[in-house]
Design a protein around this motif. Structure first.
Motif, PDB file in Angstrom:
ATOM      1  N   PRO A 301      16.638 -17.766 -11.008  1.00  5.16           N
ATOM      2  CA  PRO A 301      17.607 -18.890 -11.094  1.00  5.16           C
ATOM      3  C   PRO A 301      18.912 -18.246 -10.760  1.00  5.16           C
ATOM      4  N   GLY A 302      19.866 -19.061 -10.421  1.00  2.00           N
ATOM      5  CA  GLY A 302      21.347 -18.683  -9.994  1.00  2.00           C
ATOM      6  C   GLY A 302      21.896 -18.197 -11.326  1.00  2.00           C
ATOM      7  N   GLU A 303      21.732 -18.434 -12.548  1.00  2.00           N
ATOM      8  CA  GLU A 303      22.315 -17.997 -13.735  1.00  2.00           C
ATOM      9  C   GLU A 303      22.079 -16.469 -13.812  1.00  2.00           C
ATOM     10  N   VAL A 304      21.197 -16.147 -13.471  1.00  2.00           N
ATOM     11  CA  VAL A 304      20.459 -14.727 -13.711  1.00  2.00           C
ATOM     12  C   VAL A 304      21.436 -13.568 -12.739  1.00  2.00           C
ATOM     13  N   ASP A 333      17.284 -14.671 -21.261  1.00  2.00           N
ATOM     14  CA  ASP A 333      16.249 -15.404 -21.932  1.00  2.00           C
ATOM     15  C   ASP A 333      16.319 -15.329 -23.453  1.00  2.00           C
ATOM     16  N   GLY A 334      16.894 -14.187 -23.886  1.00  2.00           N
ATOM     17  CA  GLY A 334      17.271 -14.097 -25.336  1.00  2.00           C
ATOM     18  C   GLY A 334      18.405 -14.997 -25.767  1.00  2.00           C
ATOM     19  N   VAL A 402      14.384 -22.404 -17.899  1.00  2.00           N
ATOM     20  CA  VAL A 402      14.052 -22.166 -16.457  1.00  2.00           C
ATOM     21  C   VAL A 402      12.789 -21.277 -16.519  1.00  2.00           C
ATOM     22  N   GLY A 403      11.995 -20.993 -17.609  1.00  2.00           N
ATOM     23  CA  GLY A 403      10.771 -20.247 -17.648  1.00  2.00           C
ATOM     24  C   GLY A 403      11.082 -18.911 -17.366  1.00  2.00           C
ATOM     25  N   LEU A 404      12.124 -18.486 -17.869  1.00  2.00           N
ATOM     26  CA  LEU A 404      12.555 -16.962 -17.522  1.00  2.00           C
ATOM     27  C   LEU A 404      11.340 -15.693 -17.738  1.00  2.00           C
TER      28      LEU A 404
END
Ligand SMILES: [Zn+2]
Length: 471
Positions: A301-304, A333-334, A402-404
């Motif tokens: 995902p772009g956020e990562v 994710d946390g 987003v199901g990280l």
């Protein structure tokens, strides 16, 4: 709380004082649109997006003007147009290349959580004098000629660097040094090896505009001098870009703008982000470690990717590694887990995060503060969880579902996760029939693949095995 920014020109970090707090003005050099943007191109876009957000927070969203241009005239674009669309007339082929590439760029940076700039001018619309009277390249070049800062030679209009006594202040390169160090023969038509092109003639199969100096096209540097003046005026607050643009691009922008407008400065703060390398190596198409934003967005995902970029201070070099991407994913994710069920309306932007940002955009310290908030949220502090959510949102992280966990599991190096899952099932079956020799053999086989097993129990007390990559 003062905002302090490091200025490459004066080589110091100093309080940011805008020329006009009702209209804080920033220009950042944008992409040359002929190919997919690589992850190094994403760095200034993300860094200056964070600064844009901070300025909007401090001065009000309507009181900040952010201009990022699109360079849609350049010889690389012509070459790509001829290669990709050999049957089309050149202008049409160029339009295909630039429109497609600009659309890809917009999609990429939107996925990275970046706000659109206030204005995004295209160079080709600022070559000739405009009906709206905004600054344009031909007029600027005319001014430079009239003021004795440019000359015509060999079918080109060139900037006369010797006409500017303090040319070279940004990069710290003195003209004499450049002359002394020059090993290649000076192009015969140049008065000085450092002189650079403002306008060059175009052949019939190159894009061109009719000008007082014949049909031709602008040099790259003059584009930004024209587009920044068009929207931000002769002098503005912040000019940004990558370290690689300091020389010659920004040095020459300064020379053109100051000499055309007769001003002592072009921008009051020059900000440059550091280099980016990939897995310890300089990114290059020839070595195969050339990573586009698009390729990374297939996997993450772009956020990562945005979070990973902010883990390093913008002026430090980044080594872009898969390990760091995984760290970013685990962190987000946390945060998602902690903030999932809290109301963002109850949260405030963390003062500690604002303080870190205000210290020359210290995003690595921002990440430390986010982890501190998350730790408090995890311990049951509802307000901290709300603040974490509000602060992440301010920084451009929507913390979407987003199901990280699944992505991380599937991203784990090159291990075939379906093979791992099958072996874990075989091991569970062996254990169920008390064949511990076989279950240990399977565990060792997995260890040989770099997989570490963790046996535990699920919520119903049933045995469950998870796995991770050995580090
Ligand atoms: Zn520029």
């Amino acid at each position: 709380m003062d905002l302090r920014l490091y200025d490459t020109l004066t080589r110091e970090k100093r309080p940011f004082v805008p020329l006009d707090p009702n209209n804080v003005r920033m220009y950042v050099c944008g992409p040359t649109v002929y190919d997919f943007a690589h992850i190094g191109n994403a760095r200034p876009v993300i860094v200056f997006d964070v600064l844009f957000r901070l300025l909007r927070h401090r001065y009000g969203a309507d009181h900040v003007t952010y201009v990022r241009n699109i360079t849609d005239v350049e010889d690389k674009i012509n070459a790509r147009a001829v290669r990709d669309f050999p049957d089309l007339p050149l202008n049409e082929a160029i339009r295909h290349v630039t429109e497609k590439t600009a659309a890809q760029f917009h999609a990429d940076v939107e996925a990275l959580g970046c706000l659109p700039p206030t204005f995004e001018p295209r160079a080709t619309e600022f070559v000739l004098p405009r009906a709206d009277g905004k600054a344009d390249m031909v007029t600027l070049i005319g001014q430079l000629l009239a003021r004795g800062h440019a000359y015509e030679a060999g079918g080109e209009v060139l900037f006369d660097t010797a006409s500017m006594p303090d040319y070279g202040m940004l990069s710290g390169r003195k003209l004499e040094e450049q002359q002394a160090g020059v090993r290649i023969a000076v192009e015969a038509h140049k008065k000085n090896p450092a002189d650079f092109v403002l306008w060059k003639q175009s052949s019939a199969n190159e894009p061109g505009w009719e000008s007082p100096w014949g049909r031709g096209r602008p040099g790259w540097h003059i584009e930004c001098s024209a587009m920044s003046a068009a929207y931000l005026g002769d002098v503005f607050d912040i000019h940004g870009g990558g370290l690689d643009l300091i020389f010659p691009h920004h040095e020459n922008e300064i020379a053109q703008s100051r000499c055309a407008h007769g001003t002592p400065t072009m921008a009051n703060y020059w900000m440059h982000n550091g280099f980016l390398q990939v897995e310890g190596d300089k990114m290059s198409k020839s070595t195969g470690n050339f990573v586009t934003i698009r390729e990374l967005l297939y996997d993450w995902p772009g956020e990562v990717l945005r979070f990973q970029m902010l883990m390093t201070h913008y002026r430090s070099p980044i080594d872009w590694t898969r390990h760091a991407t995984e760290q970013a994913a685990v962190a987000l994710d946390g945060f998602l887990h902690i903030t999932r069920s809290v109301d963002i309306e109850d949260g405030n932007i963390s003062p500690d995060v604002l303080a870190a940002l205000s210290d020359d955009l210290n995003t690595s310290q921002v990440v430390v503060q986010l982890h501190a908030l998350a730790a408090r949220g995890r311990a049951g502090d509802y307000q901290a969880a709300c603040d974490l959510k509000a602060t992440c949102n301010f920084l451009g992280f929507g913390l979407k579902e987003v199901g990280l966990q699944d992505i991380l599991r599937h991203q784990k190096s090159d291990i075939d996760s379906s093979r791992v899952d099958a072996l874990i099932l075989d091991r569970a079956v062996a254990r169920a029939r008390k064949d511990f020799k076989e279950s240990d053999r399977i565990r060792d086989e997995l260890a040989g693949m770099g997989v570490v097993l963790k046996d535990g129990k699920d919520a119903n007390g049933k045995p469950v095995t998870t796995w991770e990559i050995a580090r």
